[in-house]
Design a protein around this motif. Structure first.
Motif, PDB file in Angstrom:
ATOM      1  N   GLY A   1       0.791  -1.204   0.000  1.00 11.09           N
ATOM      2  CA  GLY A   1       0.000   0.000   0.000  1.00 11.09           C
ATOM      3  C   GLY A   1       0.818   1.246   0.000  1.00 11.09           C
ATOM      4  N   TYR A   2       0.361   2.187  -0.789  1.00 12.56           N
ATOM      5  CA  TYR A   2       1.089   3.435  -0.897  1.00 12.56           C
ATOM      6  C   TYR A   2       0.813   4.374   0.266  1.00 12.56           C
ATOM      7  N   GLY A   3      -0.073   3.990   1.156  1.00 15.41           N
ATOM      8  CA  GLY A   3      -0.318   4.845   2.303  1.00 15.41           C
ATOM      9  C   GLY A   3       0.731   4.696   3.397  1.00 15.41           C
ATOM     10  N   LEU A   4       1.614   3.702   3.265  1.00 12.89           N
ATOM     11  CA  LEU A   4       2.509   3.378   4.368  1.00 12.89           C
ATOM     12  C   LEU A   4       3.874   4.051   4.263  1.00 12.89           C
ATOM     13  N   GLU A   5       4.185   4.630   3.097  1.00  8.49           N
ATOM     14  CA  GLU A   5       5.561   5.090   2.953  1.00  8.49           C
ATOM     15  C   GLU A   5       5.814   6.365   3.739  1.00  8.49           C
ATOM     16  N   LYS A   6       7.046   6.479   4.195  1.00  4.50           N
ATOM     17  CA  LYS A   6       7.514   7.681   4.865  1.00  4.50           C
ATOM     18  C   LYS A   6       8.779   8.098   4.144  1.00  4.50           C
ATOM     19  N   GLN A   7       9.089   9.374   4.157  1.00  3.30           N
ATOM     20  CA  GLN A   7      10.259   9.808   3.419  1.00  3.30           C
ATOM     21  C   GLN A   7      10.996  10.920   4.142  1.00  3.30           C
ATOM     22  N   HIS A   8      12.316  10.932   3.926  1.00  5.36           N
ATOM     23  CA  HIS A   8      13.189  11.957   4.459  1.00  5.36           C
ATOM     24  C   HIS A   8      14.004  12.529   3.310  1.00  5.36           C
ATOM     25  N   LYS A   9      14.151  13.839   3.289  1.00  5.41           N
ATOM     26  CA  LYS A   9      14.965  14.467   2.252  1.00  5.41           C
ATOM     27  C   LYS A   9      16.440  14.190   2.528  1.00  5.41           C
ATOM     28  N   ILE A  10      17.193  13.905   1.451  1.00  8.84           N
ATOM     29  CA  ILE A  10      18.643  13.709   1.579  1.00  8.84           C
ATOM     30  C   ILE A  10      19.349  15.001   1.150  1.00  8.84           C
ATOM     31  N   ALA A  11      19.236  15.334  -0.145  1.00 10.92           N
ATOM     32  CA  ALA A  11      19.847  16.554  -0.691  1.00 10.92           C
ATOM     33  C   ALA A  11      19.159  16.857  -2.007  1.00 10.92           C
ATOM     34  N   GLY A  12      19.028  18.122  -2.326  1.00  4.18           N
ATOM     35  CA  GLY A  12      18.410  18.498  -3.600  1.00  4.18           C
ATOM     36  C   GLY A  12      17.034  17.889  -3.743  1.00  4.18           C
ATOM     37  N   ASP A  13      16.796  17.247  -4.885  1.00  8.75           N
ATOM     38  CA  ASP A  13      15.497  16.633  -5.163  1.00  8.75           C
ATOM     39  C   ASP A  13      15.423  15.179  -4.692  1.00  8.75           C
ATOM     40  N   THR A  45      16.916  -1.671  -3.854  1.00  7.01           N
ATOM     41  CA  THR A  45      16.735  -1.149  -2.504  1.00  7.01           C
ATOM     42  C   THR A  45      18.083  -0.632  -1.990  1.00  7.01           C
ATOM     43  N   VAL A  46      18.017   0.268  -1.016  1.00  5.63           N
ATOM     44  CA  VAL A  46      19.220   0.889  -0.460  1.00  5.63           C
ATOM     45  C   VAL A  46      19.683   0.090   0.758  1.00  5.63           C
ATOM     46  N   LEU A  47      20.959  -0.311   0.756  1.00  5.28           N
ATOM     47  CA  LEU A  47      21.543  -1.031   1.891  1.00  5.28           C
ATOM     48  C   LEU A  47      22.346  -0.100   2.786  1.00  5.28           C
ATOM     49  N   ARG A  48      23.174   0.738   2.169  1.00  7.06           N
ATOM     50  CA  ARG A  48      23.970   1.722   2.903  1.00  7.06           C
ATOM     51  C   ARG A  48      23.934   3.031   2.125  1.00  7.06           C
ATOM     52  N   LEU A  49      24.128   4.129   2.843  1.00  6.62           N
ATOM     53  CA  LEU A  49      23.922   5.442   2.241  1.00  6.62           C
ATOM     54  C   LEU A  49      24.886   6.448   2.856  1.00  6.62           C
ATOM     55  N   GLY A  50      25.406   7.312   1.994  1.00 10.52           N
ATOM     56  CA  GLY A  50      26.201   8.446   2.449  1.00 10.52           C
ATOM     57  C   GLY A  50      25.870   9.638   1.578  1.00 10.52           C
ATOM     58  N   TRP A  51      26.105  10.850   2.074  1.00  9.81           N
ATOM     59  CA  TRP A  51      25.737  12.028   1.303  1.00  9.81           C
ATOM     60  C   TRP A  51      26.461  13.259   1.815  1.00  9.81           C
ATOM     61  N   ASN A  52      26.552  14.236   0.939  1.00  9.76           N
ATOM     62  CA  ASN A  52      26.856  15.607   1.322  1.00  9.76           C
ATOM     63  C   ASN A  52      25.996  16.491   0.429  1.00  9.76           C
ATOM     64  N   SER A  53      26.289  17.772   0.357  1.00 10.85           N
ATOM     65  CA  SER A  53      25.414  18.646  -0.431  1.00 10.85           C
ATOM     66  C   SER A  53      25.563  18.410  -1.930  1.00 10.85           C
ATOM     67  N   ARG A  54      26.634  17.765  -2.357  1.00  6.35           N
ATOM     68  CA  ARG A  54      26.910  17.613  -3.793  1.00  6.35           C
ATOM     69  C   ARG A  54      26.729  16.207  -4.324  1.00  6.35           C
ATOM     70  N   TYR A  55      26.965  15.201  -3.480  1.00  3.56           N
ATOM     71  CA  TYR A  55      26.906  13.821  -3.958  1.00  3.56           C
ATOM     72  C   TYR A  55      26.147  12.945  -2.973  1.00  3.56           C
ATOM     73  N   ILE A  56      25.480  11.937  -3.536  1.00  5.77           N
ATOM     74  CA  ILE A  56      24.870  10.875  -2.745  1.00  5.77           C
ATOM     75  C   ILE A  56      25.521   9.575  -3.191  1.00  5.77           C
ATOM     76  N   VAL A  57      25.902   8.752  -2.259  1.00  2.00           N
ATOM     77  CA  VAL A  57      26.451   7.441  -2.567  1.00  2.00           C
ATOM     78  C   VAL A  57      25.569   6.403  -1.878  1.00  2.00           C
ATOM     79  N   ALA A  58      25.146   5.413  -2.642  1.00  2.58           N
ATOM     80  CA  ALA A  58      24.204   4.429  -2.112  1.00  2.58           C
ATOM     81  C   ALA A  58      24.606   3.038  -2.576  1.00  2.58           C
ATOM     82  N   GLU A  59      24.613   2.099  -1.639  1.00  4.07           N
ATOM     83  CA  GLU A  59      24.810   0.698  -1.990  1.00  4.07           C
ATOM     84  C   GLU A  59      23.448   0.089  -2.261  1.00  4.07           C
ATOM     85  N   ARG A  60      23.314  -0.518  -3.429  1.00  4.98           N
ATOM     86  CA  ARG A  60      21.999  -1.075  -3.801  1.00  4.98           C
ATOM     87  C   ARG A  60      22.008  -2.592  -3.770  1.00  4.98           C
TER      88      ARG A  60
END
Length: 111
Positions: A1-13, A45-60
């Motif tokens: 169900g699409y009613g269950l998702e929650k989201q947090h902003k990382i950077a930019g869009d 799916t995302v396993l690990r995540l890192g970010w700054n204002s310019r780059y996002i790095v994600a293990e999928r």
């Protein structure tokens, strides 16, 4: 169900979206929610995540098992994405120097 998702902003869009009480995390980009990879712009799916204002790095973990697992690097400004890389290769990329990597559940708490 699409009613269950929650989201947090990382950077930019870009934002991290949590499904099913934390079992699964997807990486979304505003305006790209209809992508074929189940709504995750990194194709898994995302396993690990890192970010700054310019780059996002994600293990999928790839959704389509013919595709490789690994690390994706996203340029927040341009939207360009490269990868997947294995972990040793990831650290040869200057973009990721100094970016702290978290398990995705920990990253979620920090966003």
């Amino acid at each position: 169900g699409y009613g269950l998702e929650k989201q947090h902003k990382i950077a930019g869009d870009y934002r991290l979206e949590q499904f099913e009480e934390g079992a699964t995390y997807f990486l979304h980009k505003r305006g790209h929610d209809d992508s074929p990879e189940g709504g995750s712009i990194i194709g898994g799916t995302v396993l690990r995540l890192g970010w700054n204002s310019r780059y996002i790095v994600a293990e999928r973990h790839s959704i389509y098992r013919g595709n490789a697992d690994g690390w994706m690097i996203i340029n927040v400004q341009s939207g360009a994405m490269i990868g997947p890389f294995n972990e040793p290769d990831l650290h040869t990329h200057s973009e990721v120097q100094g970016i702290q990597i978290f398990e995705v559940s920990e990253a979620w708490k920090r966003l």
